[in-house]
Scaffold this motif. Sequence first.
Motif, PDB file in Angstrom:
ATOM      1  N   GLN A   4      -3.174   8.403   4.760  1.00 54.72           N
ATOM      2  CA  GLN A   4      -2.730   7.289   4.066  1.00 54.72           C
ATOM      3  C   GLN A   4      -2.625   6.145   5.021  1.00 54.72           C
ATOM      4  OE1 GLN A   4      -2.828   6.721   0.792  1.00 54.72           O
ATOM      5  NE2 GLN A   4      -3.832   8.965   0.904  1.00 54.72           N
ATOM      6  N   LEU A   7      -6.042   4.927   5.933  1.00 51.74           N
ATOM      7  CA  LEU A   7      -6.638   3.948   4.572  1.00 51.74           C
ATOM      8  C   LEU A   7      -6.020   2.680   4.504  1.00 51.74           C
ATOM      9  CD1 LEU A   7      -7.040   6.566   1.972  1.00 51.74           C
ATOM     10  CD2 LEU A   7      -8.706   6.052   3.467  1.00 51.74           C
ATOM     11  N   LYS A  11      -7.941  -0.834   5.036  1.00 54.55           N
ATOM     12  CA  LYS A  11      -7.890  -1.703   3.999  1.00 54.55           C
ATOM     13  C   LYS A  11      -7.557  -3.221   4.347  1.00 54.55           C
ATOM     14  CE  LYS A  11      -7.632  -3.250  -0.401  1.00 54.55           C
ATOM     15  NZ  LYS A  11      -8.769  -3.334  -1.539  1.00 54.55           N
ATOM     16  N   GLY A  17     -11.257  -0.636   0.251  1.00 56.10           N
ATOM     17  CA  GLY A  17     -10.793   0.548  -0.175  1.00 56.10           C
ATOM     18  C   GLY A  17     -11.859   1.650  -0.241  1.00 56.10           C
ATOM     19  N   PRO A  18     -11.489   2.617  -0.373  1.00 56.87           N
ATOM     20  CA  PRO A  18     -12.325   3.759  -0.629  1.00 56.87           C
ATOM     21  C   PRO A  18     -13.469   3.809  -1.676  1.00 56.87           C
ATOM     22  CG  PRO A  18     -10.294   4.725  -0.576  1.00 56.87           C
ATOM     23  CD  PRO A  18     -10.097   3.467  -0.616  1.00 56.87           C
ATOM     24  N   LEU A  64     -13.702  10.907   3.566  1.00 59.49           N
ATOM     25  CA  LEU A  64     -13.796  10.537   2.138  1.00 59.49           C
ATOM     26  C   LEU A  64     -14.966  10.804   1.645  1.00 59.49           C
ATOM     27  CD1 LEU A  64     -11.815   7.138   1.941  1.00 59.49           C
ATOM     28  CD2 LEU A  64     -11.251   9.131   0.914  1.00 59.49           C
ATOM     29  N   ASN A  70      -9.506  13.022   0.161  1.00 60.88           N
ATOM     30  CA  ASN A  70      -9.574  11.904  -0.920  1.00 60.88           C
ATOM     31  C   ASN A  70      -8.534  10.895  -1.035  1.00 60.88           C
ATOM     32  OD1 ASN A  70      -7.425  12.845  -2.590  1.00 60.88           O
ATOM     33  ND2 ASN A  70      -8.493  14.447  -3.345  1.00 60.88           N
ATOM     34  N   GLU A  71      -8.485   9.880  -1.787  1.00 61.73           N
ATOM     35  CA  GLU A  71      -7.244   8.953  -1.897  1.00 61.73           C
ATOM     36  C   GLU A  71      -6.091   9.511  -1.855  1.00 61.73           C
ATOM     37  OE1 GLU A  71     -10.887   6.791  -3.635  1.00 61.73           O
ATOM     38  OE2 GLU A  71      -9.960   8.968  -3.586  1.00 61.73           O
ATOM     39  N   ASP A  72      -5.723  10.436  -2.504  1.00 60.20           N
ATOM     40  CA  ASP A  72      -4.422  11.214  -2.290  1.00 60.20           C
ATOM     41  C   ASP A  72      -3.934  12.251  -1.365  1.00 60.20           C
ATOM     42  OD1 ASP A  72      -3.962   9.786  -5.019  1.00 60.20           O
ATOM     43  OD2 ASP A  72      -5.060  11.529  -5.848  1.00 60.20           O
TER      44      ASP A  72
END
Length: 74
Positions: A4, A7, A11, A17-18, A64, A70-72
């Motif tokens: 995180q 990411l 950003k 973002g993704p 990704l 993934n984003e989580d």
Amino acid sequence: MSFQGYLKTIKEKTGKGPAEFRQLAEEKGFTKNGELLAKAGDITNWLKIDFELGHGHAMAIYALLKGIKNEDSE
């Protein structure tokens, strides 16, 4: 650094973002219908040149695109 954290930094640096990186990768022909077609080196070189990302941050985007993360993911 957590995933995180990567990411968030990406950003802040790029404004993207993704979802935007997925779209850009598709436009460049690195993916097709969400499936990764390119090698890690091709992806990281693109991100280093076009977005001035470091290797670790570029690999986060590769993860990704490949579906490893993934984003989580933490």
